[in-house]
Enzyme design. Sequence first.
Site, PDB file in Angstrom:
ATOM      1  N   GLY A 189       0.647  -1.134  -0.128  1.00 12.79           N
ATOM      2  CA  GLY A 189      -0.258  -0.635  -0.154  1.00 12.79           C
ATOM      3  C   GLY A 189       0.420   1.203  -0.015  1.00 12.79           C
ATOM      4  N   GLU A 206      -7.588   0.015   0.120  1.00 16.37           N
ATOM      5  CA  GLU A 206      -8.204  -0.920   1.254  1.00 16.37           C
ATOM      6  C   GLU A 206      -6.916  -2.074   1.739  1.00 16.37           C
ATOM      7  OE1 GLU A 206     -11.334  -1.152   2.018  1.00 16.37           O
ATOM      8  OE2 GLU A 206     -11.923   0.768   0.528  1.00 16.37           O
ATOM      9  N   CYS A 240     -10.100 -10.645   5.300  1.00 16.29           N
ATOM     10  CA  CYS A 240      -9.240  -8.901   5.918  1.00 16.29           C
ATOM     11  C   CYS A 240      -9.988  -8.842   7.298  1.00 16.29           C
ATOM     12  CB  CYS A 240      -9.691  -7.824   4.851  1.00 16.29           C
ATOM     13  SG  CYS A 240     -11.422  -7.388   4.134  1.00 16.29           S
TER      14      CYS A 240
END
Length: 452
Positions: A189, A206, A240
Amino acid sequence: MTAIEQLRTTFSRGVTRSMDWRYSQLEGIERFLTEQTDVLSAALKADLGKSSAEAWTTEIGFTLKDVQYTRKHLRKWLKPRKVSTPLVARPGRSKITLEPLGVVLIFGAWNYPLQLSLSPLIAALAAGNCALLKPSEVSPATSKVLADVLPGYLDSNAVEVLEGDADVATELLKQRFDHIFYTGGSTVGKIVMRAAAEHLTPVTLELGGKSPVLVSRYCDIKTTARRIAWGKWLNAGQTCIAPDYVLVDASVKEQLVAELLNAIQSFYGDEPQRSKDYGRIVNDRHFNRLLGLLDEHDVINHKDYDRRERFMAPMLVDDPPAHSALMQEEIFGPLLPICAVDNLDRAIAKIQHASKPLACYAFTRDKSEQQRIEQHISCGTLCFNDTLVFMLNPELPFGGVGNSGMGRYHGEYGVHTFSHQKPVMTRRFILDVALRYPPFNKQKLSWLKKLM
Ligand code: NAD
């Protein structure tokens, strides 16, 4: 012409802006999901050992509902929103319109390789963009179906599916996109965000993190255990928003453990390895990572795994030390630490001390406890007395906060993510009040102060 140039040319021609085009793409995705159900189910079985029931509820059917819901509401979502106009700008009208961003890049993730590729794609196309989708190479069977079969259902000048690993991702990140939507871990990320900064490209990240579960003494322990077990061991814990660890009031810990063991037995039988409803760890790297996390910890049931099949049973870990890797890193697998706490304030303090989680679950029927938790815990989504089910409500935005990510999607929120909310003000030529023009004097200024 490269794939990205092709997408850019298509976008600049304006075809993707029309409602007809958007609806035809959504219909294409819907047909893909209904006509290719068996192919997709087989791919999900090959990648993650998902049963057909799980493949349907969490991936194929879930995404089908998403596209149908988007088709049903898109016209309403895209209607310009009228807002009021202040006195100084009258006569005039003000509105906010949604404008597509252009060419967007979507990185899918491997744990729900269909849902996490197609849900952002649905939002991007509904918003009138061209899109390049890179599914995760970690789930190769689903990635291949997406690359080989999906394009046949869509406008190939506007949507490109490109398979590849980190090298391909690195090359893609050198290009300019109008938005990057990334689902995965925070290490990559950060790489995505750094690369995006080079072109001032907005990003949605996300990410994940450790999603805690609080269990108070004021709850129905049996139902609590079943709901935790369902959310934890779906997809063998590779979700997740799966419960990462449990902080339970010490007075009900024993009871909770007993009910969790009952739930495991009733869901997956005495030998979870033989259950058709229990998945597998995605690859050897993650299997070894999980074994490393398990380390020398005490397992309440028993250590049960089979490297050849990448099978790892549901395991409860008794009160691991706070500094252990198991309590520091996101688990993303079937290990569930159960930690006793003396009271709710201690539990809240522990969660506040850690990074902001993607989800937080709290089991309590006590309204004042619910209020304290809501006020003091910052997280992507807060859910009382259940796990995961908030994902089924398309009216709730989904996304993280702080370390668990930035930006949101699902339903209307996804369309907003992939749109510029463009304010448009239209004035008329009559009544050109001279008050705002120089030269100014005290009187003019005092009138301006009143009118603005
Ligand atoms: P990852 O972050 O390692 O990889 C994801 C993608 O990044 C892959 O497509 C890969 O090709 C690409 N990639 C890998 N290395 C790269 C590099 N050096 N440069 C550019 N791109 C690179 O995936 P992961 O960490 O195994 O995924 C698990 C994490 O994802 C967990 O933290 C989980 O919580 C999170 N997750 C979040 C959501 C959500 O919706 N918020 C959903 C699923 C997973």
